[in-house]
Design an enzyme around this catalytic site. Structure first.
Site, PDB file in Angstrom:
ATOM      1  N   LYS A 106      -1.391   0.308   0.170  1.00 29.67           N
ATOM      2  CA  LYS A 106      -0.191   1.097   0.479  1.00 29.67           C
ATOM      3  C   LYS A 106       0.703   1.186  -0.758  1.00 29.67           C
ATOM      4  O   LYS A 106       0.517   0.436  -1.720  1.00 29.67           O
ATOM      5  CB  LYS A 106       0.569   0.436   1.640  1.00 29.67           C
ATOM      6  CG  LYS A 106       1.105  -0.961   1.305  1.00 29.67           C
ATOM      7  CD  LYS A 106       1.658  -1.664   2.547  1.00 29.67           C
ATOM      8  CE  LYS A 106       2.258  -3.005   2.186  1.00 29.67           C
ATOM      9  NZ  LYS A 106       2.661  -3.754   3.408  1.00 29.67           N
ATOM     10  N   TYR A 112      26.553   0.195 -22.091  1.00 28.64           N
ATOM     11  CA  TYR A 112      27.611   0.464 -21.107  1.00 28.64           C
ATOM     12  C   TYR A 112      28.424  -0.791 -20.804  1.00 28.64           C
ATOM     13  O   TYR A 112      27.878  -1.872 -20.601  1.00 28.64           O
ATOM     14  CB  TYR A 112      27.005   0.985 -19.807  1.00 28.64           C
ATOM     15  CG  TYR A 112      26.518   2.408 -19.911  1.00 28.64           C
ATOM     16  CD1 TYR A 112      27.383   3.433 -20.295  1.00 28.64           C
ATOM     17  CD2 TYR A 112      25.200   2.726 -19.615  1.00 28.64           C
ATOM     18  CE1 TYR A 112      26.933   4.743 -20.390  1.00 28.64           C
ATOM     19  CE2 TYR A 112      24.743   4.031 -19.694  1.00 28.64           C
ATOM     20  CZ  TYR A 112      25.616   5.041 -20.091  1.00 28.64           C
ATOM     21  OH  TYR A 112      25.160   6.329 -20.175  1.00 28.64           O
TER      22      TYR A 112
HETATM   23  C1  LIG Z   1       1.875  -4.925   3.432  1.00 31.66           C
HETATM   24  C2  LIG Z   1       1.118  -5.445   4.585  1.00 31.66           C
HETATM   25  C3  LIG Z   1       0.057  -6.347   4.381  1.00 31.66           C
HETATM   26  C4  LIG Z   1      -0.257  -6.955   3.041  1.00 31.66           C
HETATM   27  O1  LIG Z   1       0.554  -8.090   2.919  1.00 31.66           O
HETATM   28  P1  LIG Z   1       0.484  -9.023   1.619  1.00 31.66           P
HETATM   29  O2  LIG Z   1       1.359 -10.159   1.917  1.00 31.66           O
HETATM   30  O3  LIG Z   1       0.995  -8.167   0.504  1.00 31.66           O
HETATM   31  O4  LIG Z   1      -0.934  -9.387   1.445  1.00 31.66           O
HETATM   32  C5  LIG Z   1      -0.687  -6.724   5.482  1.00 31.66           C
HETATM   33  N1  LIG Z   1      -0.395  -6.268   6.705  1.00 31.66           N
HETATM   34  C6  LIG Z   1       0.614  -5.432   6.947  1.00 31.66           C
HETATM   35  C7  LIG Z   1       0.880  -4.978   8.328  1.00 31.66           C
HETATM   36  C8  LIG Z   1       1.427  -4.998   5.898  1.00 31.66           C
HETATM   37  O5  LIG Z   1       2.448  -4.176   6.138  1.00 31.66           O
END
Ligand SMILES: *Cc1c(COP(=O)(O)O)cnc(C)c1O
Length: 387
Positions: A46, A267
């Protein structure tokens, strides 16, 4: 005055800021999780593969032993299909009004957290569904009080030939802390949810509760599959395992100047030169993902040495103090990397900024239209890309 007069040098043709993704690191991390996990490994790609490039990471992880892909939205899943990935993909975060038809047509499996989602998915027909229980986050997933009704409705839809329940999923809130009571609460709730689903006549075979932390710390959470995100990218929230970071962010020194003691820089003049100083201008700022909150204490690496960031990180640029180094215009600064040559790591940037490592890697802006060019490859290719 013995101080040097201000001087100014400008680079001409030079490399762009570059984010190099070491796919051999992704592969090595994947292999490690395949050894640790009791069941299958789903590579979570993702948010454009946590900023590393979803399709490239997916290919590397599948080659290294992952068998599934996981993303938040259906759009992310369709992008993987468009990139030619044929492996099973699960999408778990969609509004009731999502394009379930497109998901079904592309063979994308979907998580169902509510009766409303179930009805929308059933109406389209043909979906492979993972029912999602809230295992303690109180964020996504079906609350226990609605679970039995969801299971019964899912079974009815299944009998009517509208969908097929293939999985049961949950997610833990505090899995990076082994002793946290919510872990056993979550495991118990997941087991209860599975029993309830079975007693409603469902036969889900993909049972998944663990992400990176639970996979590393608690085999009781593994079931038939682990969803691994952070760990693939070398981030270990549990601080127990040697994982390999995959990102290297570099940029050229585009200008140098020498300023007198007492000169305010950037800045708000948040930093004032305590002595005559030779400063370097780096064409990366918070619009590119450098956390502005790291303006104090952050470092970069150039000409074999750590140099401090001085003054505030601004939108497009950052100033480093090159005094006493040989670094000059056109030299390559390493902003972050695996740390092998003394360069700062993602973990250090997280400490300097008070952010999570996840925020640092996903924050680097390297998608279409951004100023940072992203290259991916096995280490050798990546290194060639840098030179
Ligand atoms: C992002 C996500 C993961 C991955 O989690 P990590 O801790 O980054 O391995 C797994 N399951 C769901 C539902 C997520 O949203």
């Amino acid at each position: 005055m013995t101080s040097p007069s201000p001087s100014y040098a400008v680079g001409t043709a030079m490399a762009r800021p570059t984010l190099s993704v070491d796919l051999t690191a992704i592969a090595a991390n994947t292999e490690l999780f395949c050894r640790i996990a009791t069941g299958e490994v789903m590579a979570v790609v993702k948010a454009d593969g946590f900023g590393h490039g979803a399709a490239e990471v997916a290919r590397a992880a599948l080659t290294a032993g992952a068998t599934r892909l996981g993303v938040a939205t259906i759009e992310e899943a369709l992008a993987l299909r468009a990139a030619g990935l044929r492996a099973p993909v699960l999408s778990w975060l969609n509004p009731v009004t999502a394009d379930w038809r497109a998901a079904s047509a592309a063979g994308v499996e979907v998580a169902v957290p509510s009766i409303e989602h179930l009805q929308a998915v059933a109406e389209v027909g043909g979906a492979r569904v993972h029912l999602e229980i809230d295992a303690g986050l109180a964020r996504d997933g079906c609350a226990p009080r609605g679970w039995l009704a969801l299971c019964r409705a899912a079974r009815a839809a299944e009998r009517a030939g509208r969908l097929h329940v293939v999985g049961l999923m949950g997610h833990l809130p505090c899995a990076d802390r082994a002793e946290d009571h919510s872990n056993s609460v979550g495991r118990t709730r997941f087991a209860w949810a599975l029993e309830a689903a079975r007693s409603a006549g469902l036969r889900p075979h993909d049972l998944h509760l663990a992400a990176t932390s639970a996979t590393l710390l608690d085999p009781r959470s593994h079931h038939t599959m682990s969803r691994i995100g952070a760990g693939l990218y070398g981030i270990d929230p549990t601080r127990t395992t040697a994982l390999r970071p995959a990102l290297t962010l570099t940029a050229p020194v585009v200008e140098t100047r020498t300023v007198l003691a007492g000169t305010g820089v950037g800045y708000g003049h948040a930093w004032t030169a305590p002595r005559s100083s030779r400063l370097g201008l780096i064409p990366l700022g918070y619009a590119d993902g450098l956390p502005r909150s790291a303006s104090t204490g952050a470092e970069m690496h150039v000409a074999g040495e750590r140099v401090p960031v001085v003054g505030r990180i601004s939108m497009d640029m950052t100033v480093v103090d090159l005094t006493g180094t040989t670094a000059t215009v056109g030299d390559t600064v390493t902003v972050l990397g695996p740390g092998d040559d003394g360069e700062p790591t993602v973990r250090e940037w997280a400490e300097w900024s008070g952010e999570l490592e996840h925020e640092i890697v996903t924050g680097i802006s390297s998608g279409p239209g951004s100023r940072v060019r992203r290259t991916a490859g096995p280490a050798a290719t990546v290194l060639r890309g840098l030179s």
